[in-house]
Design a protein around this motif. Structure first.
Motif, PDB file in Angstrom:
ATOM      1  N   HIS A   1       1.103   7.388   0.680  1.00 10.86           N
ATOM      2  CA  HIS A   1       0.051   8.305   0.798  1.00 10.86           C
ATOM      3  C   HIS A   1      -1.308   8.031   0.983  1.00 10.86           C
ATOM      4  O   HIS A   1      -2.059   8.862   1.393  1.00 10.86           O
ATOM      5  CB  HIS A   1       0.378   9.065  -0.689  1.00 10.86           C
ATOM      6  CG  HIS A   1      -0.296   8.322  -1.776  1.00 10.86           C
ATOM      7  ND1 HIS A   1       0.329   7.514  -2.555  1.00 10.86           N
ATOM      8  CD2 HIS A   1      -1.541   8.390  -2.099  1.00 10.86           C
ATOM      9  CE1 HIS A   1      -0.473   7.165  -3.443  1.00 10.86           C
ATOM     10  NE2 HIS A   1      -1.644   7.349  -3.173  1.00 10.86           N
ATOM     11  N   ILE A   2      -1.791   6.652   1.220  1.00 15.01           N
ATOM     12  CA  ILE A   2      -2.917   6.002   1.301  1.00 15.01           C
ATOM     13  C   ILE A   2      -3.128   6.111   2.828  1.00 15.01           C
ATOM     14  O   ILE A   2      -2.468   5.394   3.354  1.00 15.01           O
ATOM     15  CB  ILE A   2      -3.116   5.008   0.758  1.00 15.01           C
ATOM     16  CG1 ILE A   2      -3.092   4.841  -0.999  1.00 15.01           C
ATOM     17  CG2 ILE A   2      -4.528   4.235   1.039  1.00 15.01           C
ATOM     18  CD1 ILE A   2      -3.498   3.760  -1.564  1.00 15.01           C
TER      19      ILE A   2
ATOM     20  N   SER B   1      -6.674   4.520  -4.520  1.00 18.58           N
ATOM     21  CA  SER B   1      -5.595   5.444  -4.321  1.00 18.58           C
ATOM     22  C   SER B   1      -5.946   6.767  -5.162  1.00 18.58           C
ATOM     23  O   SER B   1      -6.500   6.581  -6.329  1.00 18.58           O
ATOM     24  CB  SER B   1      -4.500   4.726  -5.150  1.00 18.58           C
ATOM     25  OG  SER B   1      -3.454   6.002  -5.376  1.00 18.58           O
TER      26      SER B   1
ATOM     27  N   GLU C   1      -6.567   2.969  -8.967  1.00 21.78           N
ATOM     28  CA  GLU C   1      -5.909   1.849  -8.568  1.00 21.78           C
ATOM     29  C   GLU C   1      -6.386   1.389  -7.258  1.00 21.78           C
ATOM     30  O   GLU C   1      -6.711   2.201  -6.303  1.00 21.78           O
ATOM     31  CB  GLU C   1      -4.320   2.111  -8.505  1.00 21.78           C
ATOM     32  CG  GLU C   1      -3.595   2.087  -9.851  1.00 21.78           C
ATOM     33  CD  GLU C   1      -2.175   2.352  -9.842  1.00 21.78           C
ATOM     34  OE1 GLU C   1      -1.607   1.039  -9.847  1.00 21.78           O
ATOM     35  OE2 GLU C   1      -1.696   3.294  -9.449  1.00 21.78           O
TER      36      GLU C   1
ATOM     37  N   ASP D   1     -13.229   2.714  -1.569  1.00 22.95           N
ATOM     38  CA  ASP D   1     -12.440   1.368  -1.426  1.00 22.95           C
ATOM     39  C   ASP D   1     -13.364   0.286  -1.834  1.00 22.95           C
ATOM     40  O   ASP D   1     -14.657   0.437  -1.993  1.00 22.95           O
ATOM     41  CB  ASP D   1     -11.910   1.317   0.096  1.00 22.95           C
ATOM     42  CG  ASP D   1     -11.159   2.529   0.353  1.00 22.95           C
ATOM     43  OD1 ASP D   1     -10.334   2.954  -0.126  1.00 22.95           O
ATOM     44  OD2 ASP D   1     -11.550   3.102   1.647  1.00 22.95           O
TER      45      ASP D   1
ATOM     46  N   GLN E   1     -11.586   8.705  -1.299  1.00 22.08           N
ATOM     47  CA  GLN E   1     -11.320   7.776  -2.469  1.00 22.08           C
ATOM     48  C   GLN E   1     -12.265   6.713  -1.802  1.00 22.08           C
ATOM     49  O   GLN E   1     -12.100   6.126  -0.807  1.00 22.08           O
ATOM     50  CB  GLN E   1     -10.237   7.209  -2.710  1.00 22.08           C
ATOM     51  CG  GLN E   1      -8.987   8.459  -3.080  1.00 22.08           C
ATOM     52  CD  GLN E   1      -9.551   9.031  -4.302  1.00 22.08           C
ATOM     53  OE1 GLN E   1      -9.773   8.460  -5.388  1.00 22.08           O
ATOM     54  NE2 GLN E   1      -9.173  10.126  -4.276  1.00 22.08           N
TER      55      GLN E   1
ATOM     56  N   VAL F   1       0.849  -1.140   0.037  1.00 23.57           N
ATOM     57  CA  VAL F   1      -0.179  -0.051  -0.030  1.00 23.57           C
ATOM     58  C   VAL F   1       0.852   1.263   0.046  1.00 23.57           C
ATOM     59  O   VAL F   1       1.789   1.481   0.874  1.00 23.57           O
ATOM     60  CB  VAL F   1      -0.769   0.073   1.392  1.00 23.57           C
ATOM     61  CG1 VAL F   1      -1.764   1.321   1.151  1.00 23.57           C
ATOM     62  CG2 VAL F   1      -1.716  -1.153   1.308  1.00 23.57           C
ATOM     63  N   PRO F   2       0.744   2.258  -0.881  1.00 27.80           N
ATOM     64  CA  PRO F   2       1.401   3.268  -0.960  1.00 27.80           C
ATOM     65  C   PRO F   2       1.544   4.345   0.248  1.00 27.80           C
ATOM     66  O   PRO F   2       0.300   4.293   0.876  1.00 27.80           O
ATOM     67  CB  PRO F   2       1.065   4.025  -2.239  1.00 27.80           C
ATOM     68  CG  PRO F   2       0.314   3.057  -3.116  1.00 27.80           C
ATOM     69  CD  PRO F   2      -0.093   2.039  -2.247  1.00 27.80           C
TER      70      PRO F   2
ATOM     71  N   PHE G   1      -5.187  -1.231  -3.682  1.00 25.80           N
ATOM     72  CA  PHE G   1      -4.055  -1.654  -3.109  1.00 25.80           C
ATOM     73  C   PHE G   1      -4.634  -2.508  -1.771  1.00 25.80           C
ATOM     74  O   PHE G   1      -5.422  -1.988  -0.864  1.00 25.80           O
ATOM     75  CB  PHE G   1      -3.165  -1.254  -2.549  1.00 25.80           C
ATOM     76  CG  PHE G   1      -2.377  -0.220  -3.756  1.00 25.80           C
ATOM     77  CD1 PHE G   1      -1.129  -0.719  -4.348  1.00 25.80           C
ATOM     78  CD2 PHE G   1      -2.808   0.883  -4.260  1.00 25.80           C
ATOM     79  CE1 PHE G   1      -0.767  -0.058  -5.535  1.00 25.80           C
ATOM     80  CE2 PHE G   1      -2.561   1.485  -5.474  1.00 25.80           C
ATOM     81  CZ  PHE G   1      -1.280   1.085  -5.767  1.00 25.80           C
TER      82      PHE G   1
END
Length: 532
Positions: free
Chosen positions: A36-37, A386, A391, A360, A358, A33-34, A393
């Motif tokens: 920034h999330i 994201s 995208e 999910d 965002q 998971v990036p 994750f």
């Protein structure tokens, strides 16, 4: 002529598993998971219910519906039992989901497959429609009690109803029903694409008032195959909800609402698969509603599930995300969204669980009839959206390594956050209270027919997505009639705009943050107090 595989699928898989061939159960994508999330945080709570599947008399599936029986702002979940098992009505009490169905009159010993909650008779109380192994029952809520009313309907021979969707398809003020019909348990044969007697026609029932229904099914609305679930959603922005059908051993069907109570098919080539669950949400933030379908995934090669499928019927076993580009044009965005390569899945739902603005995606997984899943179960999915593009994750913290039917979203503790209930079959269900950080605007709408098709959006800071109230997102379940808009770290939302399906527009300036508000149809009926 293509030679059909007539051996029952579970026996075939058992044979392969016994020989050590588990290569048809691959690992799933493992993408970090990036940073920034926004993270999620959940608190697990015990659940006093475990579904029991009768292997000899009924399908393994079950159903659920979210409703606030007593109007206290803490939502309950009606959960279906297996054949010979009572249903349950789960309510949060002292950190535990306890069964309080006794004396409600809601339960039955017949296996429950699907349910839907809304005020069908317009008296202000939420009613319940339940599909069971022995037919459809409407539970009319009056004077604090539910009164059962069997729904007389001419179903195809050897069939059962798995799911119920509600919409006011003709805008006459009452709720019409669409029944997803499936071949019954004794006559079910896996991977059957081309046997007309095996496919069971769906039913569209027009509500003529006083809960009197007329069968108005046409060749278009009957569908072409056995159907796991269906939902109504406005796909072209004309304030009339269209119809989306998830077929087993067939193709996805989308039907345009012609505004006169009739529907016409929309050309769509999804490929032939095992489409089971449906989720709807504005994942790209452009204002219209996108569609996600579950499938058997990449759990095994296509030849395992070819059955009687013809060579000119292209196979599609993967998950499917259809981005709505307007005017009934759809783009397959599955792989660009990072949703390719996943395994077997059932119900699915979109929700902003971490309040970052965002949407999910939550997905139930595992098949009780697959011997390999007794040894290797997928964990179920919370896939975080994201902001860096379309995208998703996979996150951790709400794993559900069980035979799961569908995710269910409900506000169990009345704080306005969307809590998570994993509706599982042939085993215990699981529940998680949402403790994620971030700020949010949480709206509760009346659980009635006028609310269906309403669209909500924020103007100013916060989530860019548009939410539509639609029944039956998931699989055999009805989610809460509420909406959450994530604000991230912002503490202010400029304006809430509600466009009701009848064209009435309502605006709420400076909606309160981090506590639920209740909005009624028509101005200025907005309760900005804490609904708890």
């Amino acid at each position: 002529m293509t030679r059909s595989i007539r051996a029952p699928l579970p026996l075939l898989l058992a044979s392969l598993a016994a020989s050590g061939c588990v290569w048809f159960h691959p690992t799933e994508p493992d993408r970090a998971v990036p940073a920034h999330i926004a993270p999620t945080e959940f608190e697990s709570v015990p659940v006093d219910f475990a579904h029991r599947w009768d292997h000899d008399r009924a399908h393994h599936l079950t159903g659920a519906a979210v409703l606030d029986v007593d109007g206290d702002g803490r939502e309950e979940i009606f959960v279906g039992g297996g054949e010979g098992q009572p249903d349950a009505l789960l309510r949060l009490r002292e950190g535990r989901l306890v069964d309080e169905i006794a004396a409600t009159g809601l339960s039955s010993q017949a296996a429950t497959y699907g349910s839907c909650a809304t005020d069908l008779d317009g008296d202000g109380d939420v009613d319940l429609a339940v599909a069971r192994n022995d037919g459809i029952t409407l539970y009319v809520h009056k004077d604090g009690a539910f009164r059962p009313r069997p729904l007389p309907i001419d179903l195809p021979a050897d069939s059962v109803v798995l799911a119920i969707a509600v919409s006011d398809i003709d805008h006459d003020g009452d709720g019409d029903l669409y029944l997803s019909v499936f071949v019954d348990f004794p006559h079910f044969v896996a991977a059957t694409f081309n046997a007309p007697a095996h496919a069971k026609a769906n039913r569209l029932l027009r509500n003529d008032g006083d809960l009197v229904f007329t069968d108005v099914t046409t060749p278009a609305t009957a569908s072409k195959q056995n159907t796991f679930t269906s939902l109504f959603v406005d796909l072209d922005g004309d304030r009339h909800q269209d119809l989306v059908v998830a077929q087993n051993t067939g193709q996805v069907e989308i039907l345009r609402n012609l505004r006169d109570g009739c529907f016409e098919p929309v050309p769509l080539d999804s490929g032939y698969g095992f489409f089971m669950g449906v989720a709807v949400g504005d994942v790209d933030g452009d204002g219209d509603q996108d569609l996600f379908f579950t499938n058997v995934g990449d759990s095994f090669p296509a030849f395992i599930v070819k059955g009687d499928r013809h060579d000119d019927q292209p196979y599609e076993g993967g998950w499917l995300l259809l981005r709505n580009d307007g005017d009934f044009r759809f783009h397959d965005a599955t792989h660009e969204a990072g949703l390719g390569g996943y395994g077997f899945a059932w119900g699915a739902v979109f929700e902003d669980m971490n309040f970052d603005g965002q949407l999910d995606l939550l997905v139930s997984q595992n098949y009780v009839k697959w011997p390999v899943h007794r040894l290797f179960k997928f964990p179920g999915k919370l896939l975080l959206g994201s902001g860096a593009g379309l995208e998703f994750f996979a996150a951790e913290g709400v794993e559900n390594r069980a035979y799961s039917n569908s995710p269910v979203i409900a506000d169990l503790d009345g704080d306005g956050r969307p809590d998570l209930f994993w509706l599982n079959n042939d085993g215990p269900s699981r529940a998680f209270l949402n403790r994620s950080g971030g700020h949010y605007v949480s709206i509760r709408l009346p659980d009635d027919v006028r609310t269906l098709g309403a669209r909500l959006r924020l103007e100013g800071e916060g989530a860019s997505y548009t939410r539509e109230i639609s029944s039956s997102s998931g699989l055999g379940v009805d989610q809460r009639p509420g909406v959450v808009f994530g604000l991230g770290q912002a503490t202010h939302a400029g304006r809430l705009v509600i466009e009701w399906a009848d064209g009435h527009v309502q605006r709420v300036e400076d909606p309160p943050v981090d506590r639920p508000i209740r909005v009624e149809w028509g101005e200025p009926k907005v309760d900005i107090g804490d609904a708890r």
